[in-house]
Design an enzyme around this catalytic site. Structure first.
Site, PDB file in Angstrom:
ATOM      1  N   THR A   1      -3.516   5.990   8.413  1.00 45.27           N
ATOM      2  CA  THR A   1      -4.200   5.689   7.079  1.00 45.27           C
ATOM      3  C   THR A   1      -3.485   5.541   5.579  1.00 45.27           C
ATOM      4  OG1 THR A   1      -3.325   8.138   5.713  1.00 45.27           O
ATOM      5  CG2 THR A   1      -4.998   7.846   7.918  1.00 45.27           C
ATOM      6  N   ASP A   2      -4.487   4.980   5.277  1.00 42.09           N
ATOM      7  CA  ASP A   2      -3.750   4.283   3.946  1.00 42.09           C
ATOM      8  C   ASP A   2      -3.808   5.668   2.663  1.00 42.09           C
ATOM      9  OD1 ASP A   2      -3.369   3.471   1.420  1.00 42.09           O
ATOM     10  OD2 ASP A   2      -5.422   2.595   1.268  1.00 42.09           O
ATOM     11  N   TRP A   3      -2.830   6.029   1.417  1.00 43.47           N
ATOM     12  CA  TRP A   3      -1.890   7.628   1.683  1.00 43.47           C
ATOM     13  C   TRP A   3      -2.917   7.807   0.782  1.00 43.47           C
ATOM     14  CZ3 TRP A   3       0.904   4.263   3.860  1.00 43.47           C
ATOM     15  CH2 TRP A   3       1.997   4.503   3.972  1.00 43.47           C
ATOM     16  N   GLY A   4      -3.390   9.117   1.651  1.00 37.26           N
ATOM     17  CA  GLY A   4      -3.853  10.151   1.334  1.00 37.26           C
ATOM     18  C   GLY A   4      -5.618   9.552   2.071  1.00 37.26           C
ATOM     19  N   ALA A   5      -5.833   9.417   2.915  1.00 42.24           N
ATOM     20  CA  ALA A   5      -7.272   8.265   3.273  1.00 42.24           C
ATOM     21  C   ALA A   5      -7.424   9.572   4.213  1.00 42.24           C
ATOM     22  CB  ALA A   5      -6.946   6.760   3.772  1.00 42.24           C
TER      23      ALA A   5
END
Length: 797
Positions: A228-232
């Site tokens: 994931t992108d960070w926190g996605a």
């Protein structure tokens, strides 16, 4: 599965925990299973390794690294070999820093000039973006460093990027927004792909099975890891089912209990988790095997490469009466703060701490240029009468005036979009006043995205450096004085005004609902079809020499069509030309662009030298995506194969017939719609016609409807969320010295804290915002104050 033996010995809880990072930058280690941890860092135009102190607090300043030109510059190099060398150099620095994964490249399409993160992306064209992305990936991967291709997919705005829904038809998705990723995956073979924050047609990318499994794995053959992108991430079980393997960052265990419950209740197959674990273990053990004992890295050589990259990516836009190149004995007025404090990269997660930053003044001094320097403007892009008076008087007393201008760092950044296509007023005034004072005015521009140029007819020459990286000052000298012959070509169109952009009028108002009404008509595909004049077309760029095109030949074998021509340097200086191949279907029964880029080659030639350039075309080169068959199809009929120096400078052209293909007469009903008439701007109804359903307006949540899926900004009408917004401001102010929305880093941090759903804020906060706190705050925002307090105080079992 490769690591089935290890996986069989792991508990379900441990397997779920392995599928979440250990912290912001590391995968989780399990000594009891013999699983080590590996590190990843931001890229993509350099290594951004951020150290962590003994309190596990992320430090703001990253370790020094070579800051290569960002993709907005190298995209205009059109040079696969150059991108490969940059990837190779970054990989060497990664080995030195014991980093196993570089988070890049980013190859999202430059849909609109206002996207704040355009500086991180290559092009408006998927072929160019995909080819250059693939070359960069190969450079990394050939040295044993894993690339993370991002942001997958349809992530073309920063406003509300955490929750926005990219709504588009299937053909647009396939032909424009997935095509570059397809090329990069198939040719570059990255070990990892990073899914984007946004939704795609209603489903978050991290939970999108069509995107991550059907297309990426089954159709394209990707066998690596999806992170994931960070926190996605939004639902861990849904992500496992979609094919998303690794949640980043980690350490909060937000979804652990719910995921275990889903497995125990039979709603989630443990086999899917096993498959994700196997992919993670494959990545980890491959990285361990690729670690090098000899990590020597020649930073001086990397700086030289950064200088070469900046020079070869620069685009000469105007050179009236061959005023360039200059001579060192000419008396030159150097005007503009960018000459001393060059704008060399964008702000955000890609911000590199340059190992050897140089500016124009230093380069001029080193080469004994006869110049006088005048500041011309302030850091924020404004100017005043005194600065202008000094600049004007200086310009009057010199042979040539070189003005340095562009977008200041507050204008473009990750985390927010631009407000207009205009340069700062102070820069525009500086150019105009100096041009009046000296008829031999040259403008050197630095910016990461297109802008308007009201001064274009007032000056003799314009050199666009984009964002040139740490060696930008030296590269400017190299080109201005003819040490390097400019060979860059624009990787995106420059419209005359923002109103000419096909998505203008609804892009900037989209926010939660991003309607891709313009469909496949992005950049030159639109300007050509609409017969709209542009300031500078896609693929445009001048040289200090001249090239002719001749001996155009096309083979008769359709399945493996060969196109060739001879290019000759007819000037007196060695140089490079980007030969561009375009294909357009004539009298198509379906709506299509007039022409599309289907090949390019950059050729270096000595003065007087000739070379034959060859292109090999396949069936895909002539294809469109048929939404009825859900496959790529070719119409029978006539096609124009063109060779150009830009999309609007076609030098050679031939018509060929494809008689062995069936003509598709019924594809999309667009009669009378914008896609046929190109009249005005596309409306919501045009997009609804393509997708076959109505688009609902975004409903702003009200008190009583708030959940952890809403952000602080969404819930800001509630007093508790107003207070949380105030707290976020004060935390960021402590980091940057004050509340300052002109500081792009401050502005990005505020967007990251207040526009992300509250549950996702938990994931990236490093434990500051806990799950209990988030739930309690939402209850308070919904008017249940005491219940919220009780939730926050409740002991976790």
């Amino acid at each position: 599965m490769i690591y089935e033996k290890i996986i069989k010995g792991m508990t379900l809880e441990d397997k779920i925990m392995l599928c979440e990072g250990a912290d912001f930058w590391h995968t989780r280690a399990f000594e009891k299973y013999g699983i080590p941890s590996i590190m990843m860092t931001d890229g993509p135009h350099g290594l951004r390794k951020v150290e962590v102190d003994d309190k596990q607090t992320t430090l703001q300043i990253s370790n020094p690294a070579t800051c290569f030109p960002p993709a907005c510059a190298t995209g205009s190099s059109w040079d696969r070999d150059l991108l490969g060398k940059i990837g190779h150099a970054i990989a060497k620095e990664a080995h030195k820093e014991e980093v196993s994964i570089v988070l890049g490249p980013g190859i999202n399409i430059k849909r609109n000039p206002l996207c704040g993160r355009n500086f991180e992306y290559f092009s408006e064209d998927p072929l160019l973006a995909g080819e250059l992305g693939a070359a960069f990936i190969k450079g990394l991967e050939d040295q044993g460093i894993a690339a993370s291709l991002k942001h997958f997919a349809a992530n073309s705005q920063e406003s509300k990027r955490y929750t926005s829904d990219s709504i588009m038809d299937e053909r647009t998705l396939r032909e424009i927004y997935l095509a570059g990723f397809e090329t990069a995956v198939k040719k570059g073979k990255p070990q990892t792909v990073m899914c984007a924050y946004n939704k795609l047609n209603g489903t978050y990318c991290s939970s999108n099975e069509m995107l991550l499994t059907t297309v990426l794995r089954k159709e394209w053959g990707f066998d690596g890891l999806v992170m994931t992108d960070w926190g996605a991430i939004h639902d861990k079980s849904e992500s496992f089912m979609a094919g998303c393997d690794l949640e980043m960052p980690g350490g909060q265990y937000y979804f652990k209990n719910e995921t275990m419950k889903a497995v125990n209740e039979g709603r989630l197959s443990e086999q899917l988790i096993n498959e994700s674990v196997d992919r993670i273990l494959t990545l980890i053990f491959t990285a361990v095997d690729n670690k090098k004992k000899n990590t020597a890295c020649d930073m001086n050589e990397n700086h030289k490469l950064a200088r070469k990259a900046a020079a070869e990516s620069a685009v000469l836009l105007k050179n009236e009466k061959d005023i360039l190149p200059l001579k060192t004995e000419q008396k030159i007025a150097v005007i503009g703060q960018f000459a001393r404090h060059i704008r060399y990269q964008g702000t955000g997660s890609s911000l590199i701490n340059p190992a050897n930053l140089t500016n124009v003044i230093e380069a001029f001094d080193e080469n004994k240029v006869d110049y006088s320097y005048y500041e011309g403007c302030h850091e924020d892009g404004s100017t005043d009468d005194q600065l202008m008076l000094e600049a004007i008087n200086g310009a009057k007393n010199c042979h040539v005036a070189v003005v340095f201008a562009g977008l200041t760092e507050s204008y473009e950044s990750e985390g927010f979009d631009r407000e207009s296509m205009n340069l700062p007023d102070g820069h525009l005034r500086m150019i105009a006043e100096v041009a009046k004072a000296n008829k031999n005015t040259i403008v050197v521009l630095m910016a990461g995205s297109p802008f308007t140029m009201p001064f274009i007819h007032q000056v003799k020459a314009v050199l666009h450096m984009h964002l040139p990286g740490e060696a930008g000052g030296e590269a400017v000298f190299d080109i201005l004085f003819g040490r390097v012959n400019p060979s860059g070509k624009l990787s995106e169109s420059y419209p005359l005004s923002y109103e000419d952009v096909p998505s203008a009028g609804f892009y900037e108002n989209g926010h939660e609902t991003a309607e891709y009404r313009e469909g496949i008509y992005v950049g030159y595909r639109y300007y050509d079809k609409a017969k709209k004049e542009v300031l500078f077309p896609f693929g445009y760029g001048l040289s200090y020499t001249a090239f002719t095109y001749s001996a155009f030949e096309i083979s008769s074998e359709y399945e493996n069509l060969t196109v060739s021509l001879i290019i000759t340097n007819t000037g007196s200086m060695a140089g490079a030309e980007v030969v561009q191949l375009y294909i357009g279907e004539m009298n198509s029964p379906i709506h299509r662009p007039v022409k599309e880029l289907k090949g390019f080659e950059k050729q270096y030639l000595e003065a007087g030298e000739s070379k034959r350039v060859k292109f090999c075309l396949d069936k895909r080169s002539f294809s469109f995506y048929d939404v009825n068959e859900h496959d790529w199809k070719v119409n029978g009929g006539s096609y124009t194969v063109s060779i150009g120096a830009s999309s609007r400078d076609i030098r050679l052209s031939q018509i060929i017939e494809l008689n062995n293909e069936k003509t598709i007469t019924s594809h999309e009903t667009v009669q009378g719609s914008w896609y046929e008439t190109m009249d005005g701007k596309p409306e919501r109804e045009d997009l609804e016609m393509l997708i076959g359903k109505k688009i609902e307006d975004f409903k702003t949540p009200i008190r009583g409807e708030y959940t952890v899926n809403h952000s602080i900004s969404d819930m800001k009408k509630a007093f508790v969320m107003k207070f949380m917004y105030f707290v976020a401001e004060r935390v960021s102010a402590k980091k940057y010295g004050k509340v300052d929305y002109t500081n792009p880093s401050f502005k990005m941090d505020m967007a990251g804290a207040t526009e992300i759903p509250l549950k996702n804020l938990c994931l990236i906060s490093g434990g500051v915002i806990t799950k209990k706190l988030a739930i309690g705050l939402v209850q308070m925002a919904n008017g249940k104050f005491f219940r919220g307090i009780g939730t926050m105080l409740k002991k976790t079992p």
